[in-house]
Design a protein around this motif. Structure first.
Motif, PDB file in Angstrom:
ATOM      1  N   VAL A  66       7.140  -6.586 -45.677  1.00 43.54           N
ATOM      2  CA  VAL A  66       7.051  -5.393 -44.829  1.00 43.54           C
ATOM      3  C   VAL A  66       5.597  -5.047 -44.541  1.00 43.54           C
ATOM      4  N   VAL A  67       4.753  -5.164 -45.545  1.00 46.67           N
ATOM      5  CA  VAL A  67       3.327  -4.880 -45.357  1.00 46.67           C
ATOM      6  C   VAL A  67       2.709  -5.887 -44.392  1.00 46.67           C
ATOM      7  N   ARG A  68       3.133  -7.146 -44.473  1.00 49.13           N
ATOM      8  CA  ARG A  68       2.568  -8.163 -43.592  1.00 49.13           C
ATOM      9  C   ARG A  68       3.071  -8.039 -42.152  1.00 49.13           C
ATOM     10  N   ASP A  69       4.267  -7.476 -41.958  1.00 54.44           N
ATOM     11  CA  ASP A  69       4.802  -7.328 -40.605  1.00 54.44           C
ATOM     12  C   ASP A  69       4.385  -6.020 -39.942  1.00 54.44           C
ATOM     13  N   LEU A  70       3.851  -5.076 -40.703  1.00 52.01           N
ATOM     14  CA  LEU A  70       3.496  -3.777 -40.146  1.00 52.01           C
ATOM     15  C   LEU A  70       2.315  -3.817 -39.175  1.00 52.01           C
ATOM     16  N   PRO A  71       1.257  -4.626 -39.389  1.00 51.79           N
ATOM     17  CA  PRO A  71       0.093  -4.556 -38.504  1.00 51.79           C
ATOM     18  C   PRO A  71       0.400  -4.791 -37.034  1.00 51.79           C
ATOM     19  N   PHE A  72       1.319  -5.687 -36.701  1.00 50.72           N
ATOM     20  CA  PHE A  72       1.606  -5.934 -35.285  1.00 50.72           C
ATOM     21  C   PHE A  72       2.248  -4.707 -34.636  1.00 50.72           C
ATOM     22  N   GLY A  73       3.146  -4.055 -35.375  1.00 56.78           N
ATOM     23  CA  GLY A  73       3.736  -2.829 -34.845  1.00 56.78           C
ATOM     24  C   GLY A  73       2.679  -1.746 -34.645  1.00 56.78           C
ATOM     25  N   LEU A  74       1.721  -1.625 -35.569  1.00 54.90           N
ATOM     26  CA  LEU A  74       0.638  -0.655 -35.409  1.00 54.90           C
ATOM     27  C   LEU A  74      -0.230  -0.999 -34.211  1.00 54.90           C
ATOM     28  N   PHE A  75      -0.433  -2.277 -33.964  1.00 51.82           N
ATOM     29  CA  PHE A  75      -1.222  -2.687 -32.798  1.00 51.82           C
ATOM     30  C   PHE A  75      -0.557  -2.234 -31.503  1.00 51.82           C
ATOM     31  N   LEU A  76       0.758  -2.441 -31.376  1.00 47.38           N
ATOM     32  CA  LEU A  76       1.462  -1.996 -30.167  1.00 47.38           C
ATOM     33  C   LEU A  76       1.463  -0.471 -30.058  1.00 47.38           C
ATOM     34  N   MET A  77       1.598   0.210 -31.179  1.00 47.16           N
ATOM     35  CA  MET A  77       1.612   1.667 -31.152  1.00 47.16           C
ATOM     36  C   MET A  77       0.260   2.225 -30.690  1.00 47.16           C
ATOM     37  N   ILE A  78      -0.828   1.704 -31.252  1.00 48.57           N
ATOM     38  CA  ILE A  78      -2.155   2.186 -30.863  1.00 48.57           C
ATOM     39  C   ILE A  78      -2.443   1.827 -29.407  1.00 48.57           C
ATOM     40  N   GLY A  79      -2.032   0.622 -28.996  1.00 51.13           N
ATOM     41  CA  GLY A  79      -2.261   0.218 -27.612  1.00 51.13           C
ATOM     42  C   GLY A  79      -1.525   1.091 -26.617  1.00 51.13           C
ATOM     43  N   SER A  80      -0.400   1.684 -27.015  1.00 48.04           N
ATOM     44  CA  SER A  80       0.363   2.530 -26.096  1.00 48.04           C
ATOM     45  C   SER A  80      -0.361   3.840 -25.798  1.00 48.04           C
ATOM     46  N   PHE A  81      -1.285   4.236 -26.661  1.00 50.76           N
ATOM     47  CA  PHE A  81      -2.027   5.483 -26.437  1.00 50.76           C
ATOM     48  C   PHE A  81      -3.387   5.251 -25.775  1.00 50.76           C
ATOM     49  N   LEU A  82      -3.766   4.011 -25.554  1.00 46.31           N
ATOM     50  CA  LEU A  82      -5.025   3.720 -24.888  1.00 46.31           C
ATOM     51  C   LEU A  82      -4.851   3.790 -23.377  1.00 46.31           C
ATOM     52  N   PRO A  83      -5.741   4.478 -22.669  1.00 40.51           N
ATOM     53  CA  PRO A  83      -5.603   4.579 -21.203  1.00 40.51           C
ATOM     54  C   PRO A  83      -5.630   3.226 -20.511  1.00 40.51           C
ATOM     55  N   ALA A  84      -6.400   2.275 -21.050  1.00 45.43           N
ATOM     56  CA  ALA A  84      -6.506   0.968 -20.398  1.00 45.43           C
ATOM     57  C   ALA A  84      -5.199   0.192 -20.450  1.00 45.43           C
ATOM     58  N   LEU A  85      -4.367   0.423 -21.477  1.00 47.48           N
ATOM     59  CA  LEU A  85      -3.104  -0.314 -21.626  1.00 47.48           C
ATOM     60  C   LEU A  85      -1.887   0.515 -21.238  1.00 47.48           C
ATOM     61  N   ARG A  86      -2.088   1.785 -20.948  1.00 50.15           N
ATOM     62  CA  ARG A  86      -0.939   2.635 -20.648  1.00 50.15           C
ATOM     63  C   ARG A  86      -0.233   2.184 -19.371  1.00 50.15           C
ATOM     64  N   SER A  87      -0.990   1.642 -18.440  1.00 57.10           N
ATOM     65  CA  SER A  87      -0.399   1.220 -17.168  1.00 57.10           C
ATOM     66  C   SER A  87       0.158  -0.191 -17.206  1.00 57.10           C
ATOM     67  N   ASN A  88       0.115  -0.849 -18.383  1.00 62.91           N
ATOM     68  CA  ASN A  88       0.603  -2.223 -18.500  1.00 62.91           C
ATOM     69  C   ASN A  88       1.947  -2.286 -19.208  1.00 62.91           C
ATOM     70  N   GLY A  89       2.745  -1.259 -19.073  1.00 64.33           N
ATOM     71  CA  GLY A  89       4.040  -1.247 -19.734  1.00 64.33           C
ATOM     72  C   GLY A  89       5.078  -2.051 -18.980  1.00 64.33           C
ATOM     73  N   THR A  90       6.223  -2.241 -19.613  1.00 68.09           N
ATOM     74  CA  THR A  90       7.346  -2.968 -19.013  1.00 68.09           C
ATOM     75  C   THR A  90       8.162  -2.024 -18.149  1.00 68.09           C
ATOM     76  N   VAL A  91       8.497  -2.464 -16.926  1.00 62.26           N
ATOM     77  CA  VAL A  91       9.263  -1.647 -15.978  1.00 62.26           C
ATOM     78  C   VAL A  91      10.510  -2.423 -15.584  1.00 62.26           C
ATOM     79  N   VAL A  92      11.662  -1.857 -15.868  1.00 62.10           N
ATOM     80  CA  VAL A  92      12.950  -2.446 -15.479  1.00 62.10           C
ATOM     81  C   VAL A  92      13.759  -1.374 -14.752  1.00 62.10           C
ATOM     82  N   GLY A  93      14.239  -1.656 -13.573  1.00 62.87           N
ATOM     83  CA  GLY A  93      15.099  -0.717 -12.846  1.00 62.87           C
ATOM     84  C   GLY A  93      14.377   0.175 -11.857  1.00 62.87           C
ATOM     85  N   GLY A  94      13.055   0.243 -11.918  1.00 65.31           N
ATOM     86  CA  GLY A  94      12.317   1.019 -10.931  1.00 65.31           C
ATOM     87  C   GLY A  94      12.434   2.512 -11.074  1.00 65.31           C
TER      88      GLY A  94
END
Length: 441
Positions: A66-94
């Motif tokens: 669990v400790v070894r798998d947590l860093p990748f989830g933290l990376f995605l979480m922190i990236g979601s709050f960065l303005p540079a990556l906020r516009s790079n999300g997945t869009v399905v359905g419009g």
């Protein structure tokens, strides 16, 4: 007076010419050693870095999964709050974009934190991330954390063991429902786009399944290799025990039987009993070597300060076998040609065992018959021939179990040599072995 002149100037014409004529291209020793020093220094740095990397890797893999798998989830979480990556999300359905609010934070946490348990509880991780992804798309947040959907599908396909078909069916039904809801809320995507995204999700699941199959095949291969290795090691130890125990015990039995008829000759009785005692001590020593092989600390120096005796008997010890057999009442003529090697290896051990097994059979089945032992040391091979006069050896080929000879044949064949054992033309029994000795291991 303030000018400096080099060795090649007119004042030093003789020295300069000498350097040009006889020392052209020559560099002083100091200049030639500098690159070697730098190279050694770089090699030392690489070695230290490699040791540090191995230690860090060992520490990392000792951590909980669990400790070894947590860093990748933290990376995605922190990236979601960065303005540079906020516009790079997945869009399905419009569905139209919606500004991030407190509910968006909950959605991001729901999509990223379950990745920490994607290997320990893959089904739970998939359910939570899927719920977060569906909420993300229906509300129009379109966060960078939505990328976790492909990751969790890959991991679940790789680590989920039970109810795999049920999970696939459930995910398919949930995706169809999500596609219908998005088609009503969004600007409207074509069915082809929904199918394409579904195929991308299926590709992630399929890649995880392929990893699972590959991992299982590798585990089975390692288990098979481990079983084969254990079997080979048990067979090798059984051969060693057979060679040691059979030879020494046979010699002791023969000597003890002969002692029964020497009660009227105290001197010969004393010699016979001494021979039994010496043979027993040799058997104990050889058995101790075999038991040391089964000791995990064997060869580490933790068993005591005294240096361990070499396990592999030298071919020069064939003379000891001959003397022991003679003391048991077997007339043996020994001939050694060539020079034995200073260090012993597998060919020398096999040659020793050939002589040992042949003399053991001579004692058991042709006691008292003349026996000849010839060992020839060549540059590329060792030749061994042991022949026994009389018909008793012929009985050995018929009545013996043959386990020792079979083991010798396997040993010689393993080294690429030739082995033969059978009745001689004029009666008796002869054992011949040709053992390649080009590379002593």
């Amino acid at each position: 007076m303030g000018q400096q002149r080099s060795a090649g100037s007119p004042e030093y014409g003789t020295d300069g010419a000498g350097h040009r004529e006889s020392g052209a291209g020559h560099r002083p020793t100091g200049l030639r050693l500098r690159p070697l020093v730098k190279r050694d220094r770089l090699d030392g740095i690489r070695h230290r870095l490699g040791r540090i990397r191995k230690k860090l890797g060992a520490v990392w893999y000792r951590l909980d999964v669990v400790v070894r798998d947590l860093p990748f989830g933290l990376f995605l979480m922190i990236g979601s709050f960065l303005p540079a990556l906020r516009s790079n999300g997945t869009v399905v359905g419009g569905v139209p974009d919606r500004p991030h609010d407190a509910l968006a934070v909950v959605v991001i946490l729901l999509e990223t934190l379950p990745l920490a348990v994607r290997r320990r509880w893959p089904a739970l991780s998939l359910a939570l991330v899927s719920a977060g992804f569906a909420t993300d798309q229906l509300l129009g947040y379109h966060t960078f954390a939505a990328s976790a959907m492909g990751v969790v599908l890959l991991s679940t396909g790789s680590h989920l063991e039970r109810f795999r078909r049920s999970v696939v069916v459930g995910l398919t039904v949930a995706y169809v429902a999500l596609a219908v809801a998005l088609s009503h809320l969004g600007t409207g995507e074509t069915p082809t786009e929904f199918v394409t995204f579904f195929m991308a999700l299926g590709l992630a699941w399929g890649a995880g399944g392929w990893l699972r199959t590959t991992r299982r095949a590798e585990a089975e291969r390692r288990m098979r290799v481990a079983v084969e290795t254990r079997t080979a090691e048990r067979t090798r130890i059984a051969r060693e025990l057979h060679d040691v125990v059979t030879h020494h015990v046979t010699a002791m039995v023969v000597q003890a039987e002969a002692a029964r008829y020497l009660t009227a000759a105290p001197e010969r009785l004393e010699q016979s009993l001494s021979a039994v005692s010496d043979t027993g001590r040799r058997a104990i020593t050889d058995l101790r070597h075999l038991l040391d092989l089964l000791n995990p600390d064997h060869g580490t120096g933790s068993g005591g300060d005294a240096p361990a005796e070499p396990r592999t008997p030298a071919v020069g010890r064939v003379l000891t076998l001959v003397e022991q057999t003679r003391r048991a009442g077997q007339p043996v003529e020994f001939t050694e040609e060539g020079t034995p090697p200073e260090t012993t290896g597998s060919p020398d051990l096999v040659a020793y065992r050939v002589v040992q097994e042949a003399l053991t059979n001579a004692l058991k089945y042709a006691h008292g018959s003349r026996t000849w032992v010839t060992v020839r040391h060549g540059e590329r091979e060792i030749s061994v021939e042991v022949s026994t006069d009389g018909t008793g050896s012929r009985a050995a080929a018929v009545g013996g179990s043959g386990r020792g000879l079979v083991g010798l044949r396997e040993r010689v064949d393993m080294l690429g040599g030739d082995f033969s054992a059978g009745a001689a033309e004029g009666g008796g029994f002869v054992v011949r072995a040709r053992i390649p000795a080009g590379s002593r291991s």
